[in-house]
Motif scaffolding. Structure first.
Motif, PDB file in Angstrom:
ATOM      1  N   ASN A 122      -0.102   5.889  -0.268  1.00 37.78           N
ATOM      2  CA  ASN A 122       0.109   6.614   0.999  1.00 37.78           C
ATOM      3  C   ASN A 122       0.231   5.689   2.197  1.00 37.78           C
ATOM      4  O   ASN A 122       0.273   6.149   3.338  1.00 37.78           O
ATOM      5  N   GLY A 123       0.260   4.366   1.972  1.00 38.60           N
ATOM      6  CA  GLY A 123       0.422   3.413   3.056  1.00 38.60           C
ATOM      7  C   GLY A 123      -0.861   3.004   3.752  1.00 38.60           C
ATOM      8  O   GLY A 123      -0.827   2.180   4.673  1.00 38.60           O
ATOM      9  N   ASN A 124      -2.002   3.554   3.330  1.00 31.78           N
ATOM     10  CA  ASN A 124      -3.296   3.239   3.945  1.00 31.78           C
ATOM     11  C   ASN A 124      -3.906   2.034   3.227  1.00 31.78           C
ATOM     12  O   ASN A 124      -4.457   2.165   2.137  1.00 31.78           O
ATOM     13  N   PRO A 156       0.811  -1.231   0.000  1.00 34.81           N
ATOM     14  CA  PRO A 156       0.000   0.000   0.000  1.00 34.81           C
ATOM     15  C   PRO A 156       0.839   1.274   0.000  1.00 34.81           C
ATOM     16  O   PRO A 156       0.310   2.352  -0.258  1.00 34.81           O
ATOM     17  N   ASN A 157       2.142   1.154   0.282  1.00 34.90           N
ATOM     18  CA  ASN A 157       3.022   2.320   0.277  1.00 34.90           C
ATOM     19  C   ASN A 157       3.552   2.660  -1.111  1.00 34.90           C
ATOM     20  O   ASN A 157       4.285   3.627  -1.279  1.00 34.90           O
ATOM     21  N   LYS A 175      -6.528   0.203   3.975  1.00 33.22           N
ATOM     22  CA  LYS A 175      -7.992   0.254   3.841  1.00 33.22           C
ATOM     23  C   LYS A 175      -8.390   1.114   2.645  1.00 33.22           C
ATOM     24  O   LYS A 175      -9.373   0.818   1.953  1.00 33.22           O
ATOM     25  N   GLU A 176      -7.647   2.153   2.387  1.00 32.10           N
ATOM     26  CA  GLU A 176      -7.912   3.002   1.224  1.00 32.10           C
ATOM     27  C   GLU A 176      -7.629   2.244  -0.071  1.00 32.10           C
ATOM     28  O   GLU A 176      -8.343   2.396  -1.066  1.00 32.10           O
ATOM     29  N   THR A 202      -3.859   3.509  -7.351  1.00 30.43           N
ATOM     30  CA  THR A 202      -3.737   3.632  -5.898  1.00 30.43           C
ATOM     31  C   THR A 202      -2.784   4.774  -5.582  1.00 30.43           C
ATOM     32  O   THR A 202      -1.872   5.072  -6.358  1.00 30.43           O
TER      33      THR A 202
END
Length: 628
Positions: free
Chosen positions: A201-203, A182-183, A205-206, A198
């Motif tokens: 941002n490391g989130n 996710p990063n 869930k997003e 994507t």
């Protein structure tokens, strides 16, 4: 002269390409993994005609040093490992040095790259031969383009599936990479149309929201667990959102996506009875462990791995999933809530703290579950009174012992005197945890569904599913393998079966005896039971014993836990109240309070919902009481 000879390197690379480069998605996977290993924070993938015409990967990673250009497409040339010891502690996604050599053997490749300590370089490679290496343009990272895939292996083209299938495989690869990292920002352009984007941002869930949609992300439950060897973290999607296959189980080991039937099964077992039959959960799980505990050098595709402590990992994963699902209130909403709240007509809410019952109306006595009264729901009834929330909570501990005895087989037959007290304690703790909210009984619909309400809206409870869950948890806890004490019979029960079942029953007599049955063959087709285990319902023991003998005789040998599970499900289903079975208010209250005592009151053992919720907002919206 001997006939053995060493194959030409071009042929060797084509043979190796058969394992590494199965299809266009394999090329995408290998190249994106190289970008991740190069510390890229942005990866863009451009696909034309499902990858058969062109695959282009652009990243902002470390790049390739210009002096490594001649080695770039040689087999087993890699910067990831150096000694045989490194194979036992692999921390990078790539390490075999086969991907670029295999791709270059069956396609035309161009590479533009620049390393911070080198000079920009442009490389062109075709059919296993280096065609050009010249100075390139100043840039950050690497830009690699593959065209005319399998142009020199026409046999491979015959086995390519439809364009739609190949595109789906590529999308799947990018989505799984994005969920594992996710990063990192991933962007997939398929035939000039953006399919995946994507933010990096490391989130996590997003990222789930970007890939699966906002509704699934809204039902995501974060979790984390660890022991001495493993650390597990990620998101589990609530069981009301499920799929018809296992493809939505995303498992990564040290952020490497893998396929493992046993780990997938552990996740499914963790959801236990929360999922309907033939439905599978959605989950995004990353498992961190010492690289020495996992062997990724099993297959060139690197999606199959082997573990040193696989059994311990499976147990930890199943236990973690089950514990986190038990901690959730899993009552599904009937309709989706609007993400943008609208202005609505305000209305006074019902005051559930006030007592509105008529004290002059006598209480109706309790009746047996098996012979309930059939109330006339067409007429108003004075006995259906509002019970205040405070009163219900205060009376729960007093009623709990009676409630459980009404809704499960008679526990006074059980010799363990702690059973009833334990159940009462469980009831109290369940209410403290608020597994079910406070619910006021409204009535019954078609003799099948219980209508309930509170200040958040309306609830509907399936009475069969509710009692099935209650009885299932009782049997799952009380069925004991190897138990010898039971209920003796002065007059034995005699059962007769057809000859084609006799062989199976004879073969399973020891299994029945281990459950607490004293059963012996009393004739050619007859069996006599002189004692039965104390968890059998004493209201209809002869019927239940006959059904149990048929059940045991029809099942092949399998594990004890699985055997107890299936038997508990079978007995709870057969003994629960059915549809079109009218209950009076006392029976409904008893059913609801016993459901509160359950560890997981949200689904029946088959995964069907026990209770569903329709919010006040949705009800008012259907009646056009919501003003835009």
């Amino acid at each position: 002269m001997g006939s053995i000879k060493v194959l030409d390197s071009a042929i060797q690379n084509k043979i190796a390409a058969g394992e590494v480069v199965e299809r266009p998605s394999s090329v995408v996977k290998e190249l994106v993994e190289n970008s991740i290993d190069a510390n890229a924070s942005q990866v863009e993938v451009f696909i034309e005609e499902s990858g058969m015409k062109q695959i282009r990967i652009v990243d902002n990673g470390d790049g390739i040093h210009h002096t490594d250009g001649p080695l770039l497409f040689q087999r087993h040339a890699t910067s990831k490992i150096g000694t045989d010891y490194d194979l036992f502690q692999i921390r990078s996604l790539g390490f075999r040095g086969e991907a670029l050599a295999s791709i270059g053997a069956v396609a035309k490749v161009t590479v533009e790259t620049n390393h911070m300590e080198g000079n920009p370089v442009f490389i062109r490679f075709e059919g296993g031969k280096l065609m050009e290496q010249t100075p390139g343009k100043e840039r950050k990272g690497t830009d690699i383009t593959i065209t005319e895939l399998f142009y020199n292996t026409p046999a491979r083209l015959k086995y390519m599936r439809s364009m739609r299938t190949e595109s789906g495989k590529i999308i799947d690869v990018i989505q799984r990479m994005a969920l594992a990292y996710p990063n990192i920002s991933f962007r997939l352009i398929l035939d000039h149309s953006e399919k995946v984007m994507t933010k990096g941002n490391g989130n996590l869930k997003e990222v789930i929201s970007d890939i699966y949609g906002l509704n699934i992300a809204r039902h995501a439950v974060a979790f984390e667990a660890e022991d001495a060897d493993f650390r597990i973290q990620g998101f589990l999607i609530r069981p009301e959102i499920n799929r018809s296959n296992r493809n939505y189980l995303n498992i990564s080991i040290n952020r490497r996506f893998i396929r493992s039937f046993k780990l997938s099964q552990s996740i499914i077992n963790g959801y236990h009875t929360l999922l309907p039959k033939d439905k599978y959960p959605i989950a995004v799980i990353d498992i961190t462990m010492d690289p020495k505990l996992v062997d990724v050098n099993v297959h060139p595709a690197k999606t199959e791995v082997r573990f040193s402590k696989e059994r311990e990992l499976n147990q930890l994963l199943e236990k973690t999933v089950r514990s986190h699902m038990k901690g959730e209130m899993l009552i599904p909403d009937v309709a989706k809530k609007s993400s943008v709240p609208k202005q609505q007509v305000t209305q006074g809410t019902l005051d559930f703290s006030r007592e509105t019952r008529d004290d002059n109306v006598p209480e109706k006595p309790e009746t047996d579950w098996q012979q309930p009264a059939t109330p006339d729901f067409r007429k108003p009834s004075a006995e259906y009174k509002v019970v205040p929330k405070k009163t219900v909570l205060n009376e729960t501990k007093v009623k709990s012992k009676q409630t459980v005895q009404r809704t499960v087989p008679d526990q006074t037959r059980v010799k363990n005197t702690e059973t009833t007290d334990t159940t009462s304690t469980t009831t109290g703790s369940s209410i403290e945890k608020e597994k079910l909210p406070y619910l006021e009984i409204v009535g019954q619909l078609h003799g099948t569904y219980i209508i309930l309400q509170n200040d958040t809206g309306m609830y509907m409870m399936d009475q069969h599913a509710a009692q099935e869950r209650i009885k299932y948890e009782y049997y799952a806890e009380n069925i004991t393998i190897g138990k010898t004490d039971g209920v003796p019979l002065l007059i034995p029960y005699t059962f007769e079966f057809p000859m084609n079942d006799i062989i199976e029953i004879d073969d399973r007599l020891k299994r029945l005896q281990s459950l607490g049955f004293n059963i012996e063959k009393s004739g050619i087709r007859q069996y006599a039971v002189t004692a039965y285990p104390n968890w059998i319902d004493d209201k209809h023991p002869e019927r239940d014993i006959g059904e149990l003998i048929e059940f045991v005789s029809s099942r092949p040998d399998f594990s004890v836990n699985q055997y107890k599970e299936e038997m508990a499900i079978m007995m709870s289903c057969k003994q629960s109240i059915k549809a079109n079975h009218y209950l009076d208010r006392v029976q409904i209250e008893a059913l609801l309070e016993s459901l509160r005592a359950c560890h997981s009151p949200y689904t029946c053992p088959h995964g069907r919902p026990v209770i569903i919720h329709m919010s006040t907002y949705e009800i008012e919206r259907m009646f056009n009481r919501i003003m835009k």
